[in-house]
Design an enzyme around this catalytic site. Structure first.
Site, PDB file in Angstrom:
ATOM      1  N   ASP A  96      52.492  29.887  21.807  1.00 55.01           N
ATOM      2  CA  ASP A  96      52.268  30.905  20.764  1.00 55.01           C
ATOM      3  C   ASP A  96      53.499  31.788  20.584  1.00 55.01           C
ATOM      4  OD1 ASP A  96      49.750  29.959  20.309  1.00 55.01           O
ATOM      5  OD2 ASP A  96      48.707  31.563  21.373  1.00 55.01           O
ATOM      6  N   ASP A 134      58.991  21.194  10.591  1.00 52.65           N
ATOM      7  CA  ASP A 134      58.069  20.861  11.666  1.00 52.65           C
ATOM      8  C   ASP A 134      58.805  20.921  13.009  1.00 52.65           C
ATOM      9  OD1 ASP A 134      55.210  19.572  12.072  1.00 52.65           O
ATOM     10  OD2 ASP A 134      56.566  18.543  13.440  1.00 52.65           O
ATOM     11  N   ASN A 170      53.768  22.393  24.423  1.00 51.10           N
ATOM     12  CA  ASN A 170      52.541  23.128  24.749  1.00 51.10           C
ATOM     13  C   ASN A 170      51.927  22.626  26.050  1.00 51.10           C
ATOM     14  OD1 ASN A 170      51.905  25.289  23.128  1.00 51.10           O
ATOM     15  ND2 ASN A 170      50.731  24.110  21.642  1.00 51.10           N
ATOM     16  N   GLU A 186      52.268  23.601  13.872  1.00 49.47           N
ATOM     17  CA  GLU A 186      53.694  23.891  14.060  1.00 49.47           C
ATOM     18  C   GLU A 186      54.494  23.623  12.787  1.00 49.47           C
ATOM     19  OE1 GLU A 186      52.964  19.726  15.857  1.00 49.47           O
ATOM     20  OE2 GLU A 186      51.876  21.592  15.569  1.00 49.47           O
ATOM     21  N   HIS A 243      49.710  27.122  26.307  1.00 49.60           N
ATOM     22  CA  HIS A 243      49.527  27.597  24.925  1.00 49.60           C
ATOM     23  C   HIS A 243      50.014  29.027  24.720  1.00 49.60           C
ATOM     24  CE1 HIS A 243      47.379  24.098  23.408  1.00 49.60           C
ATOM     25  NE2 HIS A 243      46.734  24.042  24.571  1.00 49.60           N
TER      26      HIS A 243
END
Length: 227
Positions: free
Chosen positions: A114, A97, A105, A140, A110
């Site tokens: 990404d 994780d 973010n 994630e 975003h």
């Protein structure tokens, strides 16, 4: 057509022969047409099969990272544990994780997030062996199945992954902006013969929570839960 009898004239015989030849040609032409139609149908079926297989493959891939998705992971998990039960070999699960990814973010947006997910996916895939299975299981979170690996070996792999991120600085390739260091936390479990898949995954999840709750940027195994 007139039947051929003993008293048939030459003209009648010739007409009958011509009729037979004509019918044979029609049958040949019809057979050729049917053959072409069958070949066409065969090609269409093959195209449909290819499209179907491609659709099945795409349905099991994460659209962003290109890694197998949760559906593919669940299928591979079932296959791998089935093999282990019959062959009495090792199998370990890593649950990875990204630490504080929501904050990342929120800070950078975003689109950058990404790109980071793609980077993380590629880095994990690069750091594991060919027979190891890497999947993005949501958000994630990434999972890695390590066949034939004992818990100690899986911990070594996990530490290599963790250190690879902790020792790297991220930069936005579009503007060379320094994004700092991105760390990951990892939980590990080892499969016990004939246990449920839920139990196997649950121990890895609990080990991950232990790693995150004790400082993040660290690796924890199921053994740490008993301490």
């Amino acid at each position: 057509n007139l039947p051929l009898t003993k008293g048939s004239s030459g003209t009648e015989i010739k007409d009958i022969v011509n009729d037979i030849i004509s019918e044979a040609q029609k049958i040949k032409k019809s057979n050729k047409s049917m053959h072409n139609k069958l070949e066409g149908m065969k090609t269409e079926i093959e195209d449909l099969q290819k499209n179907f297989e491609q659709a099945k493959t795409e349905a099991r891939l994460d659209f962003l990272t290109g890694l197998p998705n949760r559906q593919a992971f669940d299928k591979m998990l079932k296959n791998r544990t089935g093999e282990i039960s019959s062959e009495n070999k090792n199998l370990c699960l890593l649950v990875i994780d990204i630490d504080f990814f929501k904050n990342f973010n929120d800070k950078y947006g975003h689109l950058t997030g990404d790109q980071v997910l793609k980077f993380v996916a590629n880095r994990i895939k690069y750091l594991v062996k060919g027979k190891d299975f890497v999947a993005r299981c949501g958000g994630e979170e990434f999972s890695v199945l390590l066949p034939k690996a004992p818990l100690s070996g899986a911990k070594t792999v996990a530490e290599n992954i963790r250190a690879s991120f902790a020792n790297s600085k991220l930069k936005d390739t579009s503007n060379s902006k320094d994004l700092g260091i991105l760390t990951v936390s990892i939980g590990i479990s080892s499969y016990k013969n004939n246990e449920s898949l839920i139990s196997f995954c649950d121990r890895a999840d609990k080990a991950l929570y232990f790693a995150k709750n004790t400082g993040r940027n660290r690796v924890a195994t199921e053994d740490d839960l008993a301490m």
